[in-house]
Design a protein around this motif. Structure first.
Motif, PDB file in Angstrom:
ATOM      1  N   UNK A 161       0.817  -1.212   0.000  1.00 33.04           N
ATOM      2  CA  UNK A 161       0.000   0.000   0.000  1.00 33.04           C
ATOM      3  C   UNK A 161       0.855   1.268   0.000  1.00 33.04           C
ATOM      4  N   UNK A 162       1.910   1.306   0.808  1.00 32.62           N
ATOM      5  CA  UNK A 162       2.734   2.518   0.900  1.00 32.62           C
ATOM      6  C   UNK A 162       3.371   2.887  -0.441  1.00 32.62           C
ATOM      7  N   UNK A 163       3.580   1.896  -1.300  1.00 35.51           N
ATOM      8  CA  UNK A 163       4.173   2.162  -2.613  1.00 35.51           C
ATOM      9  C   UNK A 163       3.148   2.749  -3.592  1.00 35.51           C
ATOM     10  N   UNK A 164       1.878   2.433  -3.391  1.00 38.16           N
ATOM     11  CA  UNK A 164       0.819   2.836  -4.326  1.00 38.16           C
ATOM     12  C   UNK A 164       0.238   4.199  -3.968  1.00 38.16           C
ATOM     13  N   UNK A 165       0.184   4.489  -2.666  1.00 38.16           N
ATOM     14  CA  UNK A 165      -0.473   5.700  -2.168  1.00 38.16           C
ATOM     15  C   UNK A 165       0.011   6.987  -2.848  1.00 38.16           C
ATOM     16  N   UNK A 166       1.309   7.164  -3.116  1.00 32.25           N
ATOM     17  CA  UNK A 166       1.753   8.432  -3.719  1.00 32.25           C
ATOM     18  C   UNK A 166       1.134   8.743  -5.075  1.00 32.25           C
ATOM     19  N   UNK A 215      -2.044   8.249  -5.819  1.00 24.06           N
ATOM     20  CA  UNK A 215      -3.492   8.351  -5.677  1.00 24.06           C
ATOM     21  C   UNK A 215      -3.950   9.740  -5.224  1.00 24.06           C
ATOM     22  N   UNK A 216      -5.068  10.187  -5.779  1.00 20.78           N
ATOM     23  CA  UNK A 216      -5.676  11.461  -5.380  1.00 20.78           C
ATOM     24  C   UNK A 216      -6.604  11.282  -4.185  1.00 20.78           C
ATOM     25  N   UNK A 217      -7.159  10.077  -4.054  1.00 19.84           N
ATOM     26  CA  UNK A 217      -8.107   9.785  -2.979  1.00 19.84           C
ATOM     27  C   UNK A 217      -7.770   8.416  -2.410  1.00 19.84           C
ATOM     28  N   UNK A 218      -7.744   8.306  -1.076  1.00 19.36           N
ATOM     29  CA  UNK A 218      -7.531   7.026  -0.404  1.00 19.36           C
ATOM     30  C   UNK A 218      -8.732   6.788   0.503  1.00 19.36           C
ATOM     31  N   UNK A 219      -9.415   5.667   0.280  1.00 19.85           N
ATOM     32  CA  UNK A 219     -10.626   5.354   1.051  1.00 19.85           C
ATOM     33  C   UNK A 219     -10.408   4.072   1.835  1.00 19.85           C
ATOM     34  N   UNK A 220     -10.539   4.139   3.156  1.00 24.67           N
ATOM     35  CA  UNK A 220     -10.413   2.972   4.008  1.00 24.67           C
ATOM     36  C   UNK A 220     -11.756   2.322   4.260  1.00 24.67           C
ATOM     37  N   UNK A 221     -11.865   1.028   3.913  1.00 25.32           N
ATOM     38  CA  UNK A 221     -13.093   0.264   4.146  1.00 25.32           C
ATOM     39  C   UNK A 221     -12.702  -1.076   4.777  1.00 25.32           C
ATOM     40  N   UNK A 222     -11.797  -1.027   5.730  1.00 24.48           N
ATOM     41  CA  UNK A 222     -11.251  -2.251   6.301  1.00 24.48           C
ATOM     42  C   UNK A 222     -11.972  -2.680   7.576  1.00 24.48           C
ATOM     43  N   UNK A 223     -12.041  -3.981   7.807  1.00 23.05           N
ATOM     44  CA  UNK A 223     -12.543  -4.473   9.092  1.00 23.05           C
ATOM     45  C   UNK A 223     -11.496  -4.261  10.171  1.00 23.05           C
ATOM     46  N   UNK A 224     -11.905  -4.395  11.416  1.00 17.97           N
ATOM     47  CA  UNK A 224     -10.959  -4.278  12.514  1.00 17.97           C
ATOM     48  C   UNK A 224     -10.368  -5.631  12.864  1.00 17.97           C
ATOM     49  N   UNK A 225      -9.095  -5.840  12.569  1.00 20.03           N
ATOM     50  CA  UNK A 225      -8.402  -7.087  12.882  1.00 20.03           C
ATOM     51  C   UNK A 225      -7.008  -6.737  13.415  1.00 20.03           C
ATOM     52  N   UNK A 280      -5.049  -5.144  10.587  1.00 15.57           N
ATOM     53  CA  UNK A 280      -5.423  -3.807  10.103  1.00 15.57           C
ATOM     54  C   UNK A 280      -5.315  -2.730  11.173  1.00 15.57           C
ATOM     55  N   UNK A 281      -4.998  -3.099  12.400  1.00 14.82           N
ATOM     56  CA  UNK A 281      -4.902  -2.122  13.489  1.00 14.82           C
ATOM     57  C   UNK A 281      -3.848  -1.060  13.162  1.00 14.82           C
ATOM     58  N   UNK A 282      -4.291   0.215  13.148  1.00 14.76           N
ATOM     59  CA  UNK A 282      -3.413   1.366  12.897  1.00 14.76           C
ATOM     60  C   UNK A 282      -2.660   1.252  11.567  1.00 14.76           C
ATOM     61  N   UNK A 283      -3.282   0.613  10.590  1.00 14.18           N
ATOM     62  CA  UNK A 283      -2.614   0.464   9.290  1.00 14.18           C
ATOM     63  C   UNK A 283      -2.498   1.804   8.565  1.00 14.18           C
ATOM     64  N   UNK A 284      -3.423   2.724   8.863  1.00 13.08           N
ATOM     65  CA  UNK A 284      -3.306   4.089   8.348  1.00 13.08           C
ATOM     66  C   UNK A 284      -2.554   4.903   9.389  1.00 13.08           C
ATOM     67  N   UNK A 285      -1.288   5.134   9.103  1.00 15.27           N
ATOM     68  CA  UNK A 285      -0.412   5.779  10.076  1.00 15.27           C
ATOM     69  C   UNK A 285       0.506   6.761   9.350  1.00 15.27           C
ATOM     70  N   UNK A 286       1.473   7.275  10.064  1.00 14.36           N
ATOM     71  CA  UNK A 286       2.367   8.283   9.468  1.00 14.36           C
ATOM     72  C   UNK A 286       3.068   7.786   8.214  1.00 14.36           C
ATOM     73  N   UNK A 287       3.390   6.508   8.189  1.00 13.57           N
ATOM     74  CA  UNK A 287       4.078   5.962   7.023  1.00 13.57           C
ATOM     75  C   UNK A 287       3.235   6.117   5.759  1.00 13.57           C
ATOM     76  N   UNK A 288       1.933   5.997   5.916  1.00 10.06           N
ATOM     77  CA  UNK A 288       1.014   6.177   4.779  1.00 10.06           C
ATOM     78  C   UNK A 288       0.741   7.655   4.547  1.00 10.06           C
ATOM     79  N   UNK A 289       0.404   8.389   5.612  1.00  6.84           N
ATOM     80  CA  UNK A 289       0.018   9.793   5.470  1.00  6.84           C
ATOM     81  C   UNK A 289       1.131  10.634   4.851  1.00  6.84           C
ATOM     82  N   UNK A 290       2.373  10.377   5.241  1.00  7.42           N
ATOM     83  CA  UNK A 290       3.484  11.168   4.724  1.00  7.42           C
ATOM     84  C   UNK A 290       3.725  10.940   3.234  1.00  7.42           C
TER      85      UNK A 290
END
Length: 315
Positions: free
Chosen positions: A184-189, A191-201, A204-214
């Motif tokens: 995911x971190x390689x693809x995010x740059x 993308x214009x829009x990132x939509x999270x539709x993940x279950x809680x496991x 997936x815990x804290x998978x959207x974090x600084x590594x992705x946001x930056x």
């Protein structure tokens, strides 16, 4: 001999109660439980937390049909230990959540959010309204299940190119391309829009974090309608402060209701909605299609036909 019980934790219309009884004539249907009833509960539609310990202690519970799509609030380890099968309501909310996502994106790109704020102050501020175009954007759906596929189907008609992230990168209907979650971190740059539709496991815990946001574009939008704990809230706050991306629309949170002192309330570049994306018109009809199909299968062979959860995965 006492008939086993189907416990309905939610109140359903009488027409559905009758359909359940026709399919399962050898069961009692209960909409409330007494201490005396608990040892006979074999099927629970929904989950009554107050009876959790007692229901599990009887060893008679065999199947739980969750009303929601997410099941992270259930005692999955105990279900696994006792061979209790579990199914969820996945698919019921797909259209509602897709429309919610499209709505918040149009609200941002067409300047509607700003217009509402300015209207409340009697301001005519045409020149200062932010606007952009949704068509032509690249959108990354993180979670390519029922909801992700419905979103792709709906939003592609607006000229959006939709890419997907799932566990293995396996193909899914309606996506230009899909990638594994580890990439995911390689693809995010891109993308214009990132939509999270993940279950809680656990995965997936804290998978959207600084590594992705930056790594997101400065102009990008982040939307989360999955589980609140898939987002590292403190690192999201930092991302908003540092303007790693331009806008966030959040419907779910690690703590709900969102505390009044949460720093998220103070940002202008965020839309907060109170976990409403899944609110669905005619919910009972949609849910009953899942329950009744599964009930027919369960009565026939003690197996389920749709939406069975893999307890070790949590989805």
């Amino acid at each position: 001999m006492t008939k086993p019980i189907i416990f309905l934790q939610k109140t359903f219309r009488e027409e559905f109660i009758k359909k359940i009884q026709v399919i399962a004539p050898d069961y009692q249907i209960k909409t409330s439980l007494t201490e005396k009833d608990i040892p006979d509960v074999e099927i629970s539609v929904g989950w009554a937390k107050k009876f959790e310990d007692q229901l599990l202690a009887t060893q008679q519970l065999k199947w739980v049909q969750s009303i929601s799509a997410g099941v992270d609030y259930l005692p999955l380890d105990k279900f696994s230990e006792q061979d209790i099968i579990l199914s969820n309501g996945s698919g019921i909310h797909a259209l509602s959540i897709s429309e919610h996502i499209i709505g918040v994106l149009l609200g941002y790109y067409r300047g509607l959010n700003e217009a509402v704020k300015k209207q409340s102050r009697n301001e005519w501020a045409q020149e200062s309204i932010h606007y952009d175009q949704l068509a032509g954007k690249n959108l990354l759906v993180v979670g390519t299940g029922h909801i992700g596929q419905q979103l792709s189907k709906s939003i592609r008609s607006l000229g959006v190119s939709v890419y997907g992230i799932n566990t293995t990168g396996h193909p899914a209907d309606g996506f230009v391309e899909t990638y594994s979650i580890k990439n995911m971190a390689k693809i995010v740059p891109e993308m214009d829009i990132v939509v999270g539709i993940l279950p809680g496991t656990h995965e997936t815990y804290h998978i959207f974090n600084s590594d992705i946001f930056e790594k997101m574009k400065k102009s990008a939008v982040f939307v989360n309608v999955g589980r609140g704990d898939t987002v590292h809230t403190k690192e999201l706050v930092t991302a908003l402060e540092e303007k790693y991306f331009s806008f966030a629309a959040l419907d779910v949170f690690e703590e709900e209701p969102l505390p009044k002192d949460s720093p998220l309330w103070r940002f202008d570049n965020i839309l907060i909605t109170p976990h409403i994306s899944g609110m669905t018109i005619d919910f009972q009809n949609k849910f009953m299609k899942i329950l009744l199909e599964n009930l027919k299968s369960y009565v026939a062979n003690k197996k389920l036909s749709i939406n069975q959860i893999e307890l070790n995965r949590g989805y």
